[in-house]
Every structure is written in structure tokens, then in C-alpha cells.
Design a protein around this motif. Structure first.
Motif, mmCIF file in Angstrom:
data_model
loop_
_atom_site.group_PDB
_atom_site.id
_atom_site.type_symbol
_atom_site.label_atom_id
_atom_site.label_comp_id
_atom_site.label_asym_id
_atom_site.label_seq_id
_atom_site.Cartn_x
_atom_site.Cartn_y
_atom_site.Cartn_z
ATOM 1 N N SER A 98 12.803 12.667 0.923
ATOM 2 C CA SER A 98 12.677 12.479 2.370
ATOM 3 C C SER A 98 12.275 11.081 2.791
ATOM 4 N N MET A 99 11.739 10.263 1.885
ATOM 5 C CA MET A 99 11.196 8.976 2.310
ATOM 6 C C MET A 99 11.714 7.841 1.428
ATOM 7 N N VAL A 100 13.048 7.783 1.289
ATOM 8 C CA VAL A 100 13.706 6.674 0.615
ATOM 9 C C VAL A 100 14.090 5.650 1.676
ATOM 10 N N VAL A 101 13.797 4.377 1.409
ATOM 11 C CA VAL A 101 14.110 3.339 2.391
ATOM 12 C C VAL A 101 15.620 3.156 2.471
ATOM 13 N N PRO A 102 16.222 3.332 3.664
ATOM 14 C CA PRO A 102 17.687 3.226 3.805
ATOM 15 C C PRO A 102 18.197 1.842 3.395
ATOM 16 N N ARG A 103 19.381 1.826 2.797
ATOM 17 C CA ARG A 103 20.077 0.602 2.390
ATOM 18 C C ARG A 103 19.213 -0.312 1.519
ATOM 19 N N GLU A 108 0.823 -1.208 0.000
ATOM 20 C CA GLU A 108 0.000 0.000 0.000
ATOM 21 C C GLU A 108 0.858 1.259 0.000
ATOM 22 N N TYR A 109 2.068 1.165 0.569
ATOM 23 C CA TYR A 109 2.866 2.378 0.776
ATOM 24 C C TYR A 109 4.175 2.410 -0.015
ATOM 25 N N LEU A 110 4.745 1.228 -0.318
ATOM 26 C CA LEU A 110 6.084 1.183 -0.897
ATOM 27 C C LEU A 110 6.047 0.778 -2.365
ATOM 28 N N GLU A 111 7.069 1.188 -3.110
ATOM 29 C CA GLU A 111 7.227 0.753 -4.500
ATOM 30 C C GLU A 111 8.709 0.662 -4.831
ATOM 31 N N THR A 112 9.002 -0.136 -5.844
ATOM 32 C CA THR A 112 10.380 -0.307 -6.300
ATOM 33 C C THR A 112 10.595 0.500 -7.570
ATOM 34 N N ILE A 113 11.668 1.284 -7.585
ATOM 35 C CA ILE A 113 12.047 2.092 -8.746
ATOM 36 C C ILE A 113 13.328 1.533 -9.333
ATOM 37 N N LEU A 114 13.416 1.509 -10.664
ATOM 38 C CA LEU A 114 14.641 1.098 -11.338
ATOM 39 C C LEU A 114 15.341 2.331 -11.896
ATOM 40 N N LYS A 129 5.539 5.597 -1.916
ATOM 41 C CA LYS A 129 4.833 6.023 -3.118
ATOM 42 C C LYS A 129 4.532 7.518 -3.126
ATOM 43 N N ARG A 130 4.352 8.083 -1.965
ATOM 44 C CA ARG A 130 3.954 9.494 -1.893
ATOM 45 C C ARG A 130 5.040 10.445 -2.388
ATOM 46 N N ILE A 131 6.292 9.978 -2.454
ATOM 47 C CA ILE A 131 7.369 10.865 -2.918
ATOM 48 C C ILE A 131 7.798 10.510 -4.338
ATOM 49 N N HIS A 132 7.009 9.724 -5.031
ATOM 50 C CA HIS A 132 7.391 9.223 -6.351
ATOM 51 C C HIS A 132 7.849 10.353 -7.291
ATOM 52 N N ASP A 133 7.007 11.359 -7.468
ATOM 53 C CA ASP A 133 7.323 12.428 -8.418
ATOM 54 C C ASP A 133 8.552 13.219 -7.993
#
Length: 373
Positions: free
Chosen positions: A212-217, A186-192, A237-241
Motif C-alpha cells: 500500500s505504501m510504495v512510492v510511485p514511479r 525517518e520514513y523511507l528506505e530503498t530496496i534492491l 519503512k512500515r511496509i518493509h516486511d
């Protein structure tokens, strides 16, 4: 003569011995025409509420249009599945199951009217309207699913055309796997992200602070070529753009890729082909009943038979049927019954031109084309 590439649904008046008709037909068809016994079955035709003669005639004019629409919708669903499955007949047969049976078994293996969903106490018009409403919903859902599927397929196709490029442009469909992605969160996504080789060190040192909301490591190098290294990274997902904008500013190239295997499989499973086929067969049975009443009159008791002819022996099967039901000839002139005796006016025939243009036999027959399943 009906097509030898379809299953024939036949109705004749019930003279009180429904079982006897099938027992009489079976040896003639199996011995003389070599029809396998499993390709012949009784098809129960319910005794619907007939209504008035005028309402039946009007309904008989409408039913061919509904039949064509139902058939086209089923054909579209099957054709879509066929394309999804790369024209593999064995896979197609596994996906088109009606009540957990293949199509032939559904029609020839003890078909029954679905009384729970379509009570025969309703008027014929109500039943047809109900079936049409359901088919329209399926058609609309199919169009929506096709649109979604084509978007996903188009994205993949475009990438597959760029197989020879570097990691900033080439297709990723043969590189990444489901394990490389966080799915159904619901909250996270993977970016390539494709990072130039000379900026890899900078990527490792800065990706966590790009937003501000990148998952560390969370970054992981998936592959590299002479020019780029391909990384995955997990973000909220909220910081995608905002994350994409910060990557562009640092010359990190975000790959527009959505893992699509599950999405495509979902589209395959969600196509409501089986239900659409059930609706089509129910409509065909209504057509058998309406036409039988208009030809043979009351009481409205009719016997149905389903036959899947072998193309090589279809003509012989049809000849046997014609001989079997020759006795119905004096009762089966639909033009005389509906037009000539009703009005006596030649101009009135125009309203029933569709009826006059149909091919008639002494028995009522409608077809389910094999091409749609």
C-alpha cells in the motif's frame, strides 16, 4: 632494562630545581646518545593527596592490574582502527590524534595533567576509580561498535565471495553507490530487487501495487545480466516486511543489502582511541607518583621526564640515566622500605610478591609501548 620499543616516563625526587634537571640531562642525551631534542621533554607530576602509607601500598598493588587493562583497551582500539584502515600507517596516524596532536606530540610536546576533569584535590583512590570508570565505558562502547562493524563487514565479505554469480546472488558492493539510496530518512528506505528477465515487464506493471505504501514511479534499473535485472525501489519503512513477502510471491528476489560505506566510516570515527590513550597516560603518571612516594617519601614533590628512545641507542640512553641518578640508590630500595622495615616477618612478603618481582632502578620508570599506537 626497559623496552626500546616504548616511550619512557621517569620520575625522581624534586630537590628544588625542576628546570635544572632537564637542562642537565639534555646535552648528555643529545650529544652522547644522539637523542633528538624533540624526543625529550619534562613531564609534570602533580602533588596529589598522599593519604596513609597503607592506602598507598594497597593502591600500588592495584595499579598494575589497572595499567594492564588500560593498555589492553587502547591496544584493542588501535588494532581495530589499523584493520579498518588496511594497515596503512599514514592513515592510522591521521585518525589517532590526542587534543589534535599525534601521540608523540601529546606526550613530548608539553603534557599537562587535566585538572579540569581530574582535580588533584581528590584522593588518589577516587582519581583511579574515576579513570577506570571512564575506561570501562570506552571499552564497552568499543565492544558494541566492534560487534556492529563485524556484522556489516561480515555481510560485505559474504557478498564479495559471490562475485561470479548472477544479480540475484552476486556482491552488489561494486555495483551500487550512495546515489542509489535514500539515506537518513525517518520514513523511507530503498530496496534492491533482482527481477528475472522474463518478468521485467510484470515488475514495471505491478511494483507500485505490491503493497500500500510504495512510492510511485520510484523504481530504477541499475544493471542487468543474462538472467536478471537489478532494480531499486523506494518504499515506506512500515511496509518493509509486507513488501518483501509480496515480492517473494511474484518471484522477485529482494537483495539483502545495506549500503555500508558511511556506517563503516562512522565506526572508524567513533572509536574513542584518543580519549582512551589520555586516560592511560594519566594512570601512568599516578603510578609514577605513588611509586615515588613509597620509595623516596615526603615531601611529595617529584620531577617527571618523558623520553622516546631510538632503539639503536636505547642502551646508551639508559646507561646515562643510571649514572645520572646513582645518588638516589640509598633512597630507592622499595622492598626494604615497604616490607623489611615495616614488619620484619618473612611470611608477610607474600602479600607484596608483585612488588618484589618488578624490575627496579634507582629512578621510577614506567613505559608506554609503541605497539599500542
Amino acid at each position: 632494562m626497559p623496552s626500546d620499543q616504548s616511550t619512557w616516563l621517569i620520575a625522581v625526587p624534586n630537590d628544588g630545581d625542576a628546570e635544572g634537571l632537564l637542562q642537565e640531562l639534555a646535552p648528555k642525551l643529545t650529544q652522547q646518545a644522539k637523542l633528538p631534542i624533540q624526543d625529550l621533554a619534562q613531564l609534570p607530576v602533580p602533588s596529589f593527596k598522599t593519604g596513609t602509607l597503607d592506602s598507598l601500598v594497597i593502591l600500588s598493588e592495584d595499579l598494575p592490574k589497572q595499567d594492564a587493562y588500560f593498555t589492553a583497551t587502547v591496544a584493542k582500539a588501535v588494532d581495530t582502527l589499523r584493520n579498518l584502515l588496511n594497515n596503512d600507517p599514514s592513515k592510522l596516524s591521521q585518525h589517532i590524534l590526542v587534543d589534535e596532536r599525534n601521540v608523540d606530540s601529546y606526550i613530548l610536546g608539553g603534557w599537562k595533567w587535566n585538572e579540569g576533569r581530574y582535580p588533584v584535590q581528590r584522593s588518589l583512590r577516587e582519581l583511579v576509580d574515576g579513570l577506570t570508570s571512564e575506561m570501562t565505558s570506552i571499552d564497552n562502547a568499543l565492544k558494541s561498535k566492534l560487534t556492529n562493524y563485524n556484522l556489516v563487514k561480515g555481510s560485505l565479505t559474504q557478498m564479495q565471495r559471490r562475485k561470479n554469480g548472477n544479480l540475484s546472488v552476486r556482491s552488489l558492493s561494486d555495483i551500487v553507490t550512495q546515489d542509489d539510496f535514500i539515506l537518513d530518512s525517518e520514513y523511507l528506505e530503498t530496496i534492491l530487487v533482482a527481477v528475472p528477465k522474463n518478468l521485467v515487464k510484470e515488475w514495471y506493471g505491478s511494483y507500485e501495487r505490491l503493497s500500500s505504501m510504495v512510492v510511485p514511479r520510484s523504481t530504477k534499473e541499475l544493471l542487468s545480466d543474462e538472467e536478471f535485472a537489478l532494480f531499486s525501489v523506494v518504499i515506506f519503512k512500515r511496509i518493509h516486511d509486507d513488501f518483501l513477502q509480496k515480492c517473494r510471491e511474484r518471484k522477485f528476489i529482494v537483495r539483502d543489502f545495506v549500503f555500508s560505506e558511511e556506517e563503516i566510516e562512522k565506526e572508524k570515527q567513533d572509536l574513542e582511541t584518543a580519549e582512551a590513550f589520555q586516560l592511560l597516560v594519566h594512570l601512568k603518571v599516578i603510578r609514577l607518583f605513588v611509586e615515588s612516594v613509597l620509595r623516596y617519601g615526603l615531601p611529595s614533590s617529584y620531577i617527571g621526564v618523558a623520553i622516546k628512545p631510538n632503539p639503536k641507542s636505547a642502551k646508551k640512553i639508559f646507561d646515562i640515566l643510571q649514572r645520572q641518578f646513582t645518588y638516589l640508590s640509598p633512597r630507592s630500595n622499595p622492598v626494604q622500605k615497604r616490607v623489611g622495615k615495616t614488619t620484619g616477618q618473612e611470611d608477610f612478603v607474600g602479600e607484596y610478591q608483585n612488588i618484589l618481582d618488578q624490575e627496579f632502578f634507582d629512578f621510577v620508570l614506567y613505559e608506554v609501548p609503541w605497539v599500542i599506537y
